[in-house]
Design an enzyme around this catalytic site. Sequence first.
Site, mmCIF file in Angstrom:
data_model
loop_
_atom_site.group_PDB
_atom_site.id
_atom_site.type_symbol
_atom_site.label_atom_id
_atom_site.label_comp_id
_atom_site.label_asym_id
_atom_site.label_seq_id
_atom_site.Cartn_x
_atom_site.Cartn_y
_atom_site.Cartn_z
ATOM 1 C CE1 TYR A 197 -25.500 15.990 55.620
ATOM 2 C CE2 TYR A 197 -26.371 18.219 55.683
ATOM 3 C CZ TYR A 197 -26.066 17.040 56.323
ATOM 4 O OH TYR A 197 -26.326 16.900 57.662
ATOM 5 N N GLY A 215 -22.385 10.689 65.666
ATOM 6 C CA GLY A 215 -22.261 11.929 66.447
ATOM 7 C C GLY A 215 -23.515 12.276 67.224
HETATM 8 N N1 CAA Z 1 -20.543 31.797 50.443
HETATM 9 C C1 CAA Z 1 -19.961 32.384 49.355
HETATM 10 N N2 CAA Z 1 -18.695 32.140 48.985
HETATM 11 C C2 CAA Z 1 -17.990 31.288 49.711
HETATM 12 C C3 CAA Z 1 -18.524 30.634 50.841
HETATM 13 C C4 CAA Z 1 -19.848 30.945 51.191
HETATM 14 N N3 CAA Z 1 -20.447 30.377 52.270
HETATM 15 N N4 CAA Z 1 -17.605 29.828 51.363
HETATM 16 C C5 CAA Z 1 -16.505 29.953 50.575
HETATM 17 N N5 CAA Z 1 -16.756 30.843 49.605
HETATM 18 C C6 CAA Z 1 -15.817 31.288 48.557
HETATM 19 C C7 CAA Z 1 -14.467 31.610 49.174
HETATM 20 O O1 CAA Z 1 -14.473 32.918 49.667
HETATM 21 C C8 CAA Z 1 -13.541 31.413 48.008
HETATM 22 O O2 CAA Z 1 -13.632 32.508 47.156
HETATM 23 P P1 CAA Z 1 -12.372 32.969 46.288
HETATM 24 O O3 CAA Z 1 -11.987 31.766 45.443
HETATM 25 O O4 CAA Z 1 -12.908 34.110 45.501
HETATM 26 O O5 CAA Z 1 -11.324 33.319 47.292
HETATM 27 C C9 CAA Z 1 -14.175 30.232 47.251
HETATM 28 O O6 CAA Z 1 -15.563 30.203 47.657
HETATM 29 C C10 CAA Z 1 -13.523 28.916 47.598
HETATM 30 O O7 CAA Z 1 -13.668 28.713 48.996
HETATM 31 P P2 CAA Z 1 -12.995 27.501 49.729
HETATM 32 O O8 CAA Z 1 -11.519 27.723 49.859
HETATM 33 O O9 CAA Z 1 -13.729 27.224 50.993
HETATM 34 O O10 CAA Z 1 -13.232 26.317 48.668
HETATM 35 P P3 CAA Z 1 -12.876 24.843 48.785
HETATM 36 O O11 CAA Z 1 -13.263 24.243 47.477
HETATM 37 O O12 CAA Z 1 -11.498 24.602 49.324
HETATM 38 O O13 CAA Z 1 -13.853 24.318 49.960
HETATM 39 C C11 CAA Z 1 -15.859 23.660 50.962
HETATM 40 C C12 CAA Z 1 -15.199 24.226 49.728
HETATM 41 C C13 CAA Z 1 -15.269 22.273 51.282
HETATM 42 C C14 CAA Z 1 -17.327 23.481 50.634
HETATM 43 C C15 CAA Z 1 -15.629 24.598 52.143
HETATM 44 O O14 CAA Z 1 -16.081 25.890 51.782
HETATM 45 C C16 CAA Z 1 -16.429 24.169 53.383
HETATM 46 O O15 CAA Z 1 -16.028 23.276 54.087
HETATM 47 N N6 CAA Z 1 -17.548 24.843 53.643
HETATM 48 C C17 CAA Z 1 -18.423 24.505 54.775
HETATM 49 C C18 CAA Z 1 -19.488 23.591 54.311
HETATM 50 C C19 CAA Z 1 -20.406 23.271 55.456
HETATM 51 O O16 CAA Z 1 -20.941 24.141 56.127
HETATM 52 N N7 CAA Z 1 -20.598 21.984 55.688
HETATM 53 C C20 CAA Z 1 -21.446 21.592 56.790
HETATM 54 C C21 CAA Z 1 -20.918 20.331 57.336
HETATM 55 S S1 CAA Z 1 -21.760 19.890 58.841
HETATM 56 C C22 CAA Z 1 -23.242 19.362 58.340
HETATM 57 O O17 CAA Z 1 -23.534 19.248 57.203
HETATM 58 C C23 CAA Z 1 -24.211 19.026 59.428
HETATM 59 C C24 CAA Z 1 -25.435 19.773 59.282
HETATM 60 O O18 CAA Z 1 -26.458 19.220 58.908
HETATM 61 C C25 CAA Z 1 -25.466 21.207 59.652
#
Ligand code: CAA
Length: 248
Positions: free
Chosen positions: A156, A17
């Site tokens: 990560y 990417g």
């Molecule tokens: N802070 C606090 N709580 C959070 C949260 C956050 N940032 N994100 C989610 N939650 C909570 C949700 O509100 C939910 O709460 P409830 O169960 O009480 O409703 C709970 O956590 C579960 O949330 P998800 O449905 O999202 O959980 P999941 O297990 O299905 O998914 C995850 C988890 C895959 C990590 C998903 O949250 C996600 O994709 N998050 C983004 C992660 C991210 O930013 N990755 C960056 C990728 S790009 C990269 O890495 C490049 C770079 O260098 C920047």
Amino acid sequence: MESNTTKIALITGGLGGIGLTLTKALSEAGYQVVAGCRPNSSNAEKHAGELAQSHPSVKVLPFEISNFDECQRVVLDIEETMGPISVLVNNAGITWDGQLKKMSAEQWHSVINTNLDSVFNLSRAVIPSMIDRGYGRIISISSINGEKGQFGQANYAAAKAGMYGFTKSLAQEVASKGITVNTISPGYIETDMIRAIKEEIRESIRQQIPVKRFGQPEEIARAVLFLADENAGFITGSNLSINGGQYM
Ligand code: CAA
């Protein structure tokens, strides 16, 4: 001073990417670029043909960066057949996100091996000849999430944060040898890695960025060229955050 045309730059994840843009930018700046990619990478099929047309001096090299011996062999081979490596860009990285309570050992090790072990493997392989020549640039692409942590990225973020300690230590060891060692920490850059995040989560991240947009790979390439330059010799052990103000 050597001109860039005599300099070899090895970049890992060189077809990915951000990596493809870095590969092109380094090549356009006159470096002979070796762009590493995973063995059997779909990116090789996707981009190698186009790259051969647009940037014919780029050499695409599939190899496994998490394997120490393979990295040693690849670097020796480049040095013997092409010449010494002046610039190493540790750019390759993968995500395998999930909350720690659900994270498997495989999920942990695979991200640490690819994102952090590779930095050791390749730096270890290039450093002896950089020391012998009294010149080198090592640039590792970390992440905003190594600086601030991120929900769902214990693996990560640990790997990316590990790069800072590695960089500052190695920078001290080789500062007197004409070698600089730095990190760049991109924020959320518009690539497939970001597009893979669920839409609503992605949008909430966008809202947290003061400039209100994701970054472009070209905005990282400018910084790589800057740190790779011979005139950047006083910048070492440092980190450049490029994140639209999301983390200061
Ligand atoms: N802070 C606090 N709580 C959070 C949260 C956050 N940032 N994100 C989610 N939650 C909570 C949700 O509100 C939910 O709460 P409830 O169960 O009480 O409703 C709970 O956590 C579960 O949330 P998800 O449905 O999202 O959980 P999941 O297990 O299905 O998914 C995850 C988890 C895959 C990590 C998903 O949250 C996600 O994709 N998050 C983004 C992660 C991210 O930013 N990755 C960056 C990728 S790009 C990269 O890495 C490049 C770079 O260098 C920047």
